[in-house]
Design an enzyme around this catalytic site. Structure first.
Site, mmCIF file in Angstrom:
data_model
loop_
_atom_site.group_PDB
_atom_site.id
_atom_site.type_symbol
_atom_site.label_atom_id
_atom_site.label_comp_id
_atom_site.label_asym_id
_atom_site.label_seq_id
_atom_site.Cartn_x
_atom_site.Cartn_y
_atom_site.Cartn_z
ATOM 1 N N ASP A 139 -14.658 1.535 7.029
ATOM 2 C CA ASP A 139 -13.592 2.155 6.306
ATOM 3 C C ASP A 139 -14.242 2.732 5.136
ATOM 4 O O ASP A 139 -13.877 3.996 4.678
ATOM 5 C CB ASP A 139 -12.667 1.287 6.281
ATOM 6 N N ARG B 82 -14.066 11.580 4.665
ATOM 7 C CA ARG B 82 -12.704 12.204 5.048
ATOM 8 C C ARG B 82 -12.300 13.063 3.658
ATOM 9 O O ARG B 82 -11.743 14.392 3.915
ATOM 10 C CB ARG B 82 -11.600 11.140 5.292
ATOM 11 N N HIS C 84 0.717 -1.358 0.058
ATOM 12 C CA HIS C 84 -0.151 -0.084 -0.003
ATOM 13 C C HIS C 84 0.828 1.268 -0.037
ATOM 14 O O HIS C 84 2.071 1.260 0.864
ATOM 15 C CB HIS C 84 -0.868 0.156 1.381
ATOM 16 N N SER D 7 -7.056 3.523 8.364
ATOM 17 C CA SER D 7 -7.720 2.853 7.081
ATOM 18 C C SER D 7 -6.812 2.121 6.100
ATOM 19 O O SER D 7 -7.458 1.340 5.652
ATOM 20 C CB SER D 7 -8.042 4.409 6.353
ATOM 21 N N LYS E 238 -7.955 -2.349 5.797
ATOM 22 C CA LYS E 238 -8.130 -3.039 4.664
ATOM 23 C C LYS E 238 -7.117 -4.277 4.517
ATOM 24 O O LYS E 238 -7.516 -5.356 3.892
ATOM 25 C CB LYS E 238 -7.973 -2.001 3.467
#
Length: 431
Positions: free
Chosen positions: A161, A168, A82, A183, A187
């Site tokens: 989320d 957000r 990520h 967040s 995930k």
């Protein structure tokens, strides 16, 4: 318990209990706690922060609002990556095919653009027909059969989320380390990752502008990973200037394709090789980073990494003709090459300004649910440290209306700074 009491407690700097966090997260997921209350709570978290324990509790609470995948019967080890967001960051589009071609199955659930930062899903959707809404069962089947998946967050994975992420983006609460960390990690945990590689951006085009802030976010996420029993490694990488040259959805897809063919910008190619090497070590396919890098270079050279991208696009319903021939991507109506106003060394290309210009053009969202224009964006031709002569191409704007073109031209021109003296190139990674 009442939502307003939890909001007030955090507003006043209090530390929330695990029970309070779970109550708020579950209530927001079911709709009992309303969006305006969640917005107020998110702003309180942004301003007052969270302890590592609160952040870990928030992460697990969000992961547990839906299904938590078990991929152990499908792959020997599930590795995920990520990026914490940046400008021109199309890394997943190149790295996933590279590591999959090296024999490491990789299944990733990505997000959409946040603020000035582009989203992988928006980029993928520039390929006609590409599905980003795979079900959990489709995700697992494709991972087993093809060894590569790149889709959106499943509705039954961490639904809290998904709701908070969209909120957000439009309430000014994106740059909060606890909210970003929870967040990202919820995930990864919900999607079944057993090992996680985090690419944490720092600089003017990142949500974490300073190295200290990035290190804090990286440390938070590594701690969460350890608490959840996941092997987690974080890289700190530069985002003071755009990564690669292209900023904009189809433009970035094209640049990723060029990179998988052995071309593409030097900084982006190097970034992808470094990230791929780390993933191959985490996934126990390479004994060390040097071996992982050689594996990554080999699959680019022999074409198998590009072939994995074709497999991915076909498996998810995309028109592979666009991957085979990127000239098929519809061009923007206006394409203007802007020349350097003076000679000198490039001392800065303010990444955030370039990202914001691409949003104004239509490559990102001003508010929740806005449509995306896949054709528009900016291509920056020069990197920090390079010399440019007056009148040489500096950047190109791809626009579908004249007002957007004029606005983007001015913003991106102002994002460039020049020096009479030589300037050192920016590092790709800090730690």
């Amino acid at each position: 318990m009442r939502a307003v009491d939890i909001i007030i407690k955090k507003r006043d700097g209090g530390e929330l209990t695990r029970e309070e966090i779970e109550f708020f997260v579950n209530g927001f997921t079911t709709g009992e706690i309303l969006e305006y209350q969640a917005s107020a709570w998110a702003m309180a978290v942004l301003l007052k922060g969270m302890t590592p324990r609160e952040t870990a509790d928030l992460t697990l609470a969000m992961a547990n609002t839906g299904q938590v995948l078990d991929l152990s019967g499908i792959v020997d080890i599930a590795v995920d990556k990520h990026s914490s967001g940046g400008v021109g960051d199309k890394t997943s589009l190149a790295v996933l095919p590279i590591v999959a071609a090296c024999g490491l199955p990789v299944g990733k659930m990505s997000g959409r653009g946040l603020g000035f930062s582009g989203g992988t899903l928006d980029k993928l959707e520039s390929i006609p027909g590409y599905r980003v809404d795979l079900t959990t069962e489709e995700f697992k089947r494709q991972l087993k059969e093809q060894g590569i998946v790149l889709t959106g967050q499943s509705l039954d994975l961490a639904p809290a989320d998904g709701k908070l992420y969209a909120l957000r983006d439009v309430t000014g609460t994106v740059p909060s380390a606890p909210l970003i960390a929870s967040s990202i990690m919820c995930k990864k945990i919900a999607a079944g990752a057993q090992a996680i590689l985090l690419d944490v951006k720092t600089g003017l085009g990142a949500f974490m502008e300073t190295l200290d802030e990035a290190r804090e976010l990286a440390g938070l996420m590594v701690d969460i990973g350890k608490l959840a029993g996941r092997e987690t490694v974080a890289l700190l990488s530069d985002m003071n200037q755009p990564l690669g040259h292209a900023v904009g959805n189809a433009l970035e897809v094209i640049e990723a394709i060029e990179t998988l063919h052995g071309g593409g910008p030097a900084d982006f190619r190097e970034h992808c090789l470094h990230v791929s090497a780390h993933m191959l070590v985490l996934g126990r396919r390479a004994k060390d980073l040097e071996a992982g890098r050689k594996m990554a270079e080999k699959v680019i050279e022999d074409g198998s990494a590009f072939e994995k991208l074709r497999v991915l696009v076909q498996a998810q319903g995309g028109d592979v003709a666009f991957v085979d021939d990127p000239s098929k991507f519809p061009p923007a109506k206006y394409r203007e090459v802007v020349q350097a106003p003076r000679s000198g060394f490039i001392s800065g290309v303010q990444a955030r300004s370039v990202g914001e210009a691409s949003v104004v053009l239509g490559a990102g969202r001003a508010k929740k649910g806005d449509p995306i224009d896949h054709a528009v964006g900016v291509v920056v031709h020069r990197k920090v440290g390079e010399r440019v002569e007056k009148g040489q191409p500096l950047f190109t704007v791809h626009a579908n209306d004249e007002a957007g073109l004029a606005g983007a031209r001015e913003v991106v021109l102002n994002a460039h700074t020049f020096s009479e003296k030589p300037v050192a190139p920016l590092p790709l990674f800090y730690d």
